[in-house]
Design a protein around this motif. Structure first.
Motif, mmCIF file in Angstrom:
data_model
loop_
_atom_site.group_PDB
_atom_site.id
_atom_site.type_symbol
_atom_site.label_atom_id
_atom_site.label_comp_id
_atom_site.label_asym_id
_atom_site.label_seq_id
_atom_site.Cartn_x
_atom_site.Cartn_y
_atom_site.Cartn_z
ATOM 1 N N ILE A 235 19.423 -3.358 43.526
ATOM 2 C CA ILE A 235 19.650 -4.773 43.233
ATOM 3 C C ILE A 235 19.301 -5.625 44.457
ATOM 4 O O ILE A 235 18.736 -6.708 44.337
ATOM 5 N N LEU A 236 19.620 -5.096 45.649
ATOM 6 C CA LEU A 236 19.321 -5.822 46.893
ATOM 7 C C LEU A 236 17.855 -5.702 47.313
ATOM 8 O O LEU A 236 17.431 -6.337 48.269
ATOM 9 N N GLY A 237 17.122 -4.826 46.626
ATOM 10 C CA GLY A 237 15.712 -4.645 46.959
ATOM 11 C C GLY A 237 15.462 -3.693 48.107
ATOM 12 O O GLY A 237 14.391 -3.723 48.732
ATOM 13 N N ILE A 238 16.446 -2.846 48.416
ATOM 14 C CA ILE A 238 16.233 -1.855 49.483
ATOM 15 C C ILE A 238 15.193 -0.849 49.006
ATOM 16 O O ILE A 238 15.314 -0.284 47.916
ATOM 17 N N GLU A 239 14.170 -0.641 49.801
ATOM 18 C CA GLU A 239 13.069 0.240 49.414
ATOM 19 C C GLU A 239 13.338 1.679 49.845
ATOM 20 O O GLU A 239 13.782 1.937 50.957
ATOM 21 N N GLY A 240 13.035 2.608 48.940
ATOM 22 C CA GLY A 240 13.155 4.027 49.265
ATOM 23 C C GLY A 240 14.600 4.487 49.350
ATOM 24 O O GLY A 240 15.552 3.753 49.077
ATOM 25 N N LYS A 241 14.757 5.751 49.735
ATOM 26 C CA LYS A 241 16.103 6.331 49.880
ATOM 27 C C LYS A 241 16.792 5.737 51.104
ATOM 28 O O LYS A 241 16.158 5.523 52.134
ATOM 29 N N PHE A 242 18.092 5.485 50.983
ATOM 30 C CA PHE A 242 18.796 4.842 52.085
ATOM 31 C C PHE A 242 20.200 5.390 52.328
ATOM 32 O O PHE A 242 20.789 5.148 53.373
ATOM 33 N N MET A 243 20.753 6.124 51.369
ATOM 34 C CA MET A 243 22.149 6.563 51.487
ATOM 35 C C MET A 243 22.370 7.486 52.684
ATOM 36 O O MET A 243 23.387 7.409 53.367
ATOM 37 N N GLU A 244 21.401 8.363 52.934
ATOM 38 C CA GLU A 244 21.536 9.291 54.044
ATOM 39 C C GLU A 244 21.597 8.533 55.373
ATOM 40 O O GLU A 244 22.398 8.857 56.259
ATOM 41 N N LYS A 245 20.755 7.496 55.519
ATOM 42 C CA LYS A 245 20.751 6.698 56.751
ATOM 43 C C LYS A 245 22.113 6.049 56.974
ATOM 44 O O LYS A 245 22.642 6.039 58.083
ATOM 45 N N LEU A 246 22.691 5.509 55.897
ATOM 46 C CA LEU A 246 23.975 4.825 56.033
ATOM 47 C C LEU A 246 25.110 5.821 56.256
ATOM 48 O O LEU A 246 26.082 5.519 56.953
ATOM 49 N N SER A 247 24.991 7.014 55.668
ATOM 50 C CA SER A 247 26.015 8.031 55.888
ATOM 51 C C SER A 247 26.045 8.439 57.375
ATOM 52 O O SER A 247 27.115 8.678 57.936
ATOM 53 N N ARG A 248 24.883 8.503 57.988
ATOM 54 C CA ARG A 248 24.828 8.804 59.428
ATOM 55 C C ARG A 248 25.615 7.754 60.224
ATOM 56 O O ARG A 248 26.315 8.079 61.186
ATOM 57 N N VAL A 249 25.478 6.492 59.811
ATOM 58 C CA VAL A 249 26.202 5.406 60.482
ATOM 59 C C VAL A 249 27.710 5.598 60.300
ATOM 60 O O VAL A 249 28.487 5.483 61.251
ATOM 61 N N ALA A 250 28.125 5.917 59.058
ATOM 62 C CA ALA A 250 29.552 6.129 58.768
ATOM 63 C C ALA A 250 30.116 7.266 59.607
ATOM 64 O O ALA A 250 31.231 7.180 60.142
ATOM 65 N N ILE A 251 29.345 8.344 59.739
ATOM 66 C CA ILE A 251 29.790 9.492 60.544
ATOM 67 C C ILE A 251 29.943 9.099 62.002
ATOM 68 O O ILE A 251 30.941 9.422 62.656
ATOM 69 N N GLU A 252 28.966 8.382 62.528
ATOM 70 C CA GLU A 252 28.998 7.967 63.929
ATOM 71 C C GLU A 252 30.203 7.063 64.211
ATOM 72 O O GLU A 252 30.855 7.179 65.243
ATOM 73 N N LEU A 253 30.533 6.179 63.258
ATOM 74 C CA LEU A 253 31.623 5.224 63.450
ATOM 75 C C LEU A 253 32.999 5.882 63.371
ATOM 76 O O LEU A 253 33.960 5.392 63.954
ATOM 77 N N SER A 254 33.109 6.981 62.614
ATOM 78 C CA SER A 254 34.437 7.575 62.356
ATOM 79 C C SER A 254 34.654 8.955 62.966
ATOM 80 O O SER A 254 35.728 9.522 62.819
ATOM 81 N N LYS A 255 33.657 9.506 63.632
ATOM 82 C CA LYS A 255 33.758 10.897 64.098
ATOM 83 C C LYS A 255 34.839 11.098 65.166
ATOM 84 O O LYS A 255 35.378 12.196 65.300
ATOM 85 N N ASP A 256 35.188 10.040 65.916
ATOM 86 C CA ASP A 256 36.226 10.194 66.937
ATOM 87 C C ASP A 256 37.565 10.534 66.296
ATOM 88 O O ASP A 256 38.303 11.394 66.793
ATOM 89 N N GLY A 257 37.874 9.874 65.203
ATOM 90 C CA GLY A 257 39.130 10.133 64.515
ATOM 91 C C GLY A 257 39.054 11.313 63.573
ATOM 92 O O GLY A 257 40.079 11.935 63.258
ATOM 93 N N TYR A 258 37.843 11.632 63.108
ATOM 94 C CA TYR A 258 37.662 12.692 62.112
ATOM 95 C C TYR A 258 36.473 13.569 62.503
ATOM 96 O O TYR A 258 35.367 13.424 61.981
ATOM 97 N N PRO A 259 36.691 14.475 63.465
ATOM 98 C CA PRO A 259 35.587 15.301 63.988
ATOM 99 C C PRO A 259 34.912 16.165 62.924
ATOM 100 O O PRO A 259 33.771 16.576 63.093
ATOM 101 N N GLU A 260 35.603 16.420 61.791
ATOM 102 C CA GLU A 260 34.989 17.236 60.741
ATOM 103 C C GLU A 260 33.746 16.577 60.158
ATOM 104 O O GLU A 260 32.871 17.254 59.608
ATOM 105 N N LEU A 261 33.642 15.247 60.287
ATOM 106 C CA LEU A 261 32.452 14.547 59.786
ATOM 107 C C LEU A 261 31.201 15.011 60.528
ATOM 108 O O LEU A 261 30.156 15.258 59.923
#
Length: 879
Positions: A315-341
């Motif tokens: 809907i936003l017009g994001i081209e190509g696959k993008f979920m994996e890229k954003l998941s990497r961001v989520a992992i980086e932001l939360s890994k200090d509190g949740y090392p299992e990520l």
């Protein structure tokens, strides 16, 4: 006041309560354990229920946690406001019969005002209507004026969920300022607007409720405190919503960058941005806890969240696959509190990537169908897509209604939404009707549902294969009967049975039921509603009547072979965890007398070395002849013994623990061998992927393995016989034969090339010039595409520089090949475009690169026209 980040606040909270004698425990998994009331963990206290109820002794009387939580009550509305999300973190401090109201209130105030630094004048406590004890603490001990302490009723300030521990609450509200208020006169704590935000909730569990309005004082009073980490961050960082606290803002920025937009510039886009940022985080955390996409339960929640995020990316017009890229961001932001990520990052990204691929194919398929429907509407002069067509897109192709509406709106079409709802309602009614007849044995549902519900069967087959019991029920395939006679098929239910019914992946026992009057062949054993076991089969002689005493005899060979395979799966699971890692969880199994199948969570195909290592470990434990000991105990005791519970499995109060030496300990209700040496040997036949992040191993043991080797031996001797050699020389003979085949193939290609050259003759006199470029377009007889390419190379060499086109008809089909030299390409010649331009004349299509292209066709009559058109096409190409 310092604007602490989310990761800082989490650490500050846990360390503060550690200083008050609390044990800081890691966040529990999002998958509830020993709690069938929840699909996913949705609060900080949920995993601690056994400590509150007294089922388990807590590791310490004072505990503090930061618990990851997911709430999915109304997924479709997530994103429409900036206040709601599916994923959040809950800070909590808990007392199990230790401190109570005074300490809980004092510490909450100390943390908020002295540690975090919130302005005390902007904090307002609330209490339960008649909780004067809490009022006195706030007023006399903390020093809050009476007019700033708010009393609320049961709906707001009394925590209770049916029968069990319950009690009054004391919440703390933070005044965010007039700009977040509703502007109405008298706006204060308790108003529905966004000005006064609850950030802390002290729950004082001091009563036991019988669920009928009666309360008794608990001898052991508990404290259950909850505070949303993101909500606290909103207050501390003085931002407008959960989505603009530092970590979530970083997620939003990453989404905005991909969508080439900014947050809070377009409300419609903001909805999509919030959905993507929130759902990516939820998916990342769910997968890290072993949840895999599926069509039911937790897996369905995961799949729905992930697909909803992908859809809003489109809907936003994001081209190509993008979920994996954003998941990497989520992992980086939360890994200090949740090392299992970080530990499970590879698996998380793999699962997300594969699921996004699947949904993209679904979307593309739906778009193609929708495009056809648009053309049909335009041709018919209609502007409304029928509800039936919209429902077909949704039901058959998984295409969401709102996406259909949105796409059509852009082209001034609408959708008959009421018609869609009617189709949806009809499908649900059909599903409900189908459920009424869905059963264990198809058409036999009415038979089994007619059985007296008080009738049950006790399984006695763990330690015996022969047992006498009384028949309580007889059925044919359609009716309850008093007797079964020679030749009739049906089901027998008895009071006690040694027959194991299919359950937990283990397939059923077979055997016979006999007495002096008859014999019944048991072909299958099934579990029926209400704890009944049905023996399904056929009367081979005589007659049985309800009330008869019969002897039930389990087929020993079938039971033993099945047991070997079942015991081997336990050894296999432990070996997989040792070789691949602790992330391996059982995701399904199948064991019968002939083979075993084991599904498990893992992110990539196993290497040959890993497979060999697992085989080696299993066979080592088989050779050790480990004793297989089973014990019945409570689920709590089983967990404490180290027994592995199956992912997603529900267990009763009493469970069986199967222990194989010191190697494997699992919860299991199936049947097993007495010691691992009985298994004999173990061999993995295959290892394959069956779903995102789920692998499958097929293996053999015992008699099944011997039969496999006998079959391999038979096939080897057949191959030896055909090759006219010996087993020892078979490899050399095959290599020799392959070399001979290669030589013959090479010779054959040379002959074909010679024949092609001969049939073509000297064609250089057919070369023409088009704008200074040499062009040769010729036809040869009976040459395949490989031969045409060889001819093309030879003609290019003779030509020097230019364009070569060759056509041939072989077995009624046309082969076309075009080649352009480097100099010809520089002047504009393009072999791929040339082939596309002429292939239609031979009833085909094709293409390729600028230097070489090919095509096929079904119309030999068009070859001359195609070759004649070459000059015209080259004329247009040359600049």
């Amino acid at each position: 006041m310092k604007k602490y980040g989310v990761n800082e606040l989490r650490k500050m909270f846990l360390e503060f309560f550690e200083s008050k004698g609390h044990l800081a425990m890691k966040s529990f998994s999002l998958v509830p354990h020993n709690d069938n009331s929840l699909l996913l963990i949705n609060s900080g206290m949920a995993p601690l229920k056994p400590y509150f109820t007294g089922q388990e002794i807590p590791p310490r009387k004072r505990v503090t946690t930061c618990q990851k939580c997911i709430r999915t009550g109304d997924i479709e509305n997530i994103g429409k406001t900036a206040r709601h999300g599916t994923f959040f973190e809950m800070l909590g401090n808990f007392s199990f019969g230790d401190y109570f109201k005074t300490e809980a209130i004092q510490w909450s105030w100390e943390f908020l005002t002295e540690v975090v630094g919130l302005d005390p004048d902007r904090l307002y406590p609330s209490i339960y209507l008649d909780d004067d004890e809490a009022f006195e603490i706030w007023n006399k001990v903390i020093g809050i004026p009476a007019e700033r302490i708010f009393r609320f009723g049961k709906e707001d300030n009394f925590w209770e969920h049916g029968a069990g521990p319950c009690g009054p609450c004391s919440e703390i509200y933070y005044d965010r300022g007039e700009k977040y208020g509703c502007g109405k006169p008298g706006c204060t704590v308790g108003c529905e607007c966004d000005r006064y935000m609850e950030i802390w909730n002290n729950v004082f569990t001091q009563f036991e409720s019988d669920g009928k309005g009666n309360y008794t004082e608990l001898s052991q009073k508990n404290i259950d405190t909850g505070m949303g980490l993101e909500r606290l961050a909103v207050a501390v960082q003085e931002v407008d919503s959960l989505f603009t606290v530092d970590t979530n803002k970083a997620m939003m920025d990453a989404v905005c960058e991909l969508a080439h937009t900014t947050y809070q510039s377009d409300e419609k886009k903001d909805v999509s941005l919030r959905i993507i940022a929130d759902h990516v985080k939820s998916c990342t955390f769910m997968i890290s806890d072993g949840i895999m996409p599926s069509n039911e339960g937790r897996g369905y929640v995961l799949r729905r969240l992930l697909r909803r995020a992908v859809r809003h990316g489109r809907i936003l017009g994001i081209e190509g696959k993008f979920m994996e890229k954003l998941s990497r961001v989520a992992i980086e932001l939360s890994k200090d509190g949740y090392p299992e990520l970080e530990e499970k990052q590879a698996m998380i990204l793999k699962v997300i990537s594969e699921e996004e691929d699947k949904f993209n194919k679904t979307i593309d398929q739906g778009m193609a169908i929708l495009s056809e429907l648009e053309e049909k509407m335009s041709a018919d002069g209609r502007t409304v897509l029928s509800g039936e067509d919209a429902f077909k897109l949704y039901d058959t192709y998984g295409f969401p209604l709102d996406l259909t509406i949105e796409i059509l709106e852009e082209k001034n079409f609408t959708v008959d939404e009421e018609g869609f709802k009617a189709c949806m309602k009809e499908q649900r009614e059909k599903a409900r009707a189908a459920r009424k007849t869905t059963n264990y044995m198809g058409a036999d549902v009415t038979v089994y549902q007619s059985i007296d519900p008080s009738i049950t069967t006790t399984f006695v087959g763990y330690d015996r294969l022969v047992h006498d019991s009384k028949i309580t029920v007889l059925t044919t395939e359609t009716d309850l009967v008093q007797a079964l006679t020679d030749g009739e098929s049906g089901t027998i239910i008895v009071e006690e049975t040694p027959f194991y019914g299919t359950m937990g992946g283990q397939q059923a026992d077979t055997g016979v039921i006999v007495n002096g009057n008859g014999e019944f062949q048991v072909e299958d054993t099934i579990h029926l509603q209400g704890g009944k076991v049905g023996h399904v089969g056929r009367m081979v002689k005589g007659m049985f009547q309800v009330g008869d005493t019969v002897t039930l005899k389990v087929c020993e060979e079938n039971r033993l072979s099945t047991g070997k395979n079942h015991s081997a799966t336990h050894l296999l699971q432990k070996a997989l965890r040792l070789v691949l890692g602790e992330h391996v969880e059982q995701a399904g199994s199948y064991v019968d007398r002939g083979r075993l199948r084991f599904d498990f969570t893992h992110f990539s195909a196993m290497t040959p070395e890993e497979i060999a290592k697992v085989e080696e470990l299993v066979n080592r434990e088989i050779k050790e002849s480990l004793p297989v000991v089973t014990q019945e105990m409570s689920l709590d005791e089983a967990k404490k013994s180290g027994a592995m519970a199956l992912f997603g499995e529900k267990y009763g109060e009493k469970v069986r623990v199967v222990k194989m030496g010191d190697f494997s300990t699992e919860l299991c209700g199936g049947t097993h061998v007495a010691n691992t040496g009985v298994i004999g040997a173990f061999k993995i036949l295959s290892e394959t992927g069956i779903a995102a992040g789920v692998r499958r191993i097929e293996a053999l043991t015992g008699d099944g393995l011997m039969a496999y080797y006998q079959n391999v031996e038979t096939e080897l001797h057949e191959a030896v016989k055909a090759a006219k050699t010996t087993p020892a020389e078979l490899k050399n003979k095959i290599e020799s034969m392959l070399e001979e085949i290669r030589a013959l193939h090479s010779e054959n290609e040379k002959l074909k090339s010679k024949l092609a050259n001969n049939s073509m003759g000297d064609v250089m006199n057919q070369v023409v010039e088009v704008k200074g470029v040499k062009v040769l377009a010729v036809k040869v007889a009976d040459v395949d595409m490989n031969g045409l390419r060889n001819l093309g190379d030879q003609l290019k060499e003779k030509l020097g520089e230019g364009v070569v086109v060759i056509a041939s008809v072989l077995d009624g089909k046309v082969n076309l090949m075009a080649a352009a030299t480097e100099e010809a390409q520089k002047k504009g010649a393009h072999a791929g475009n040339l082939i596309k331009a002429i292939a239609g004349l031979v009833g085909g299509g094709g293409g390729g690169r600028p230097n070489m292209a090919q095509a096929g066709g079904k119309n030999p009559a068009g070859v001359e026209d195609a070759l004649a058109k070459v000059k015209d096409v080259i004329n247009e190409q040359i600049r």
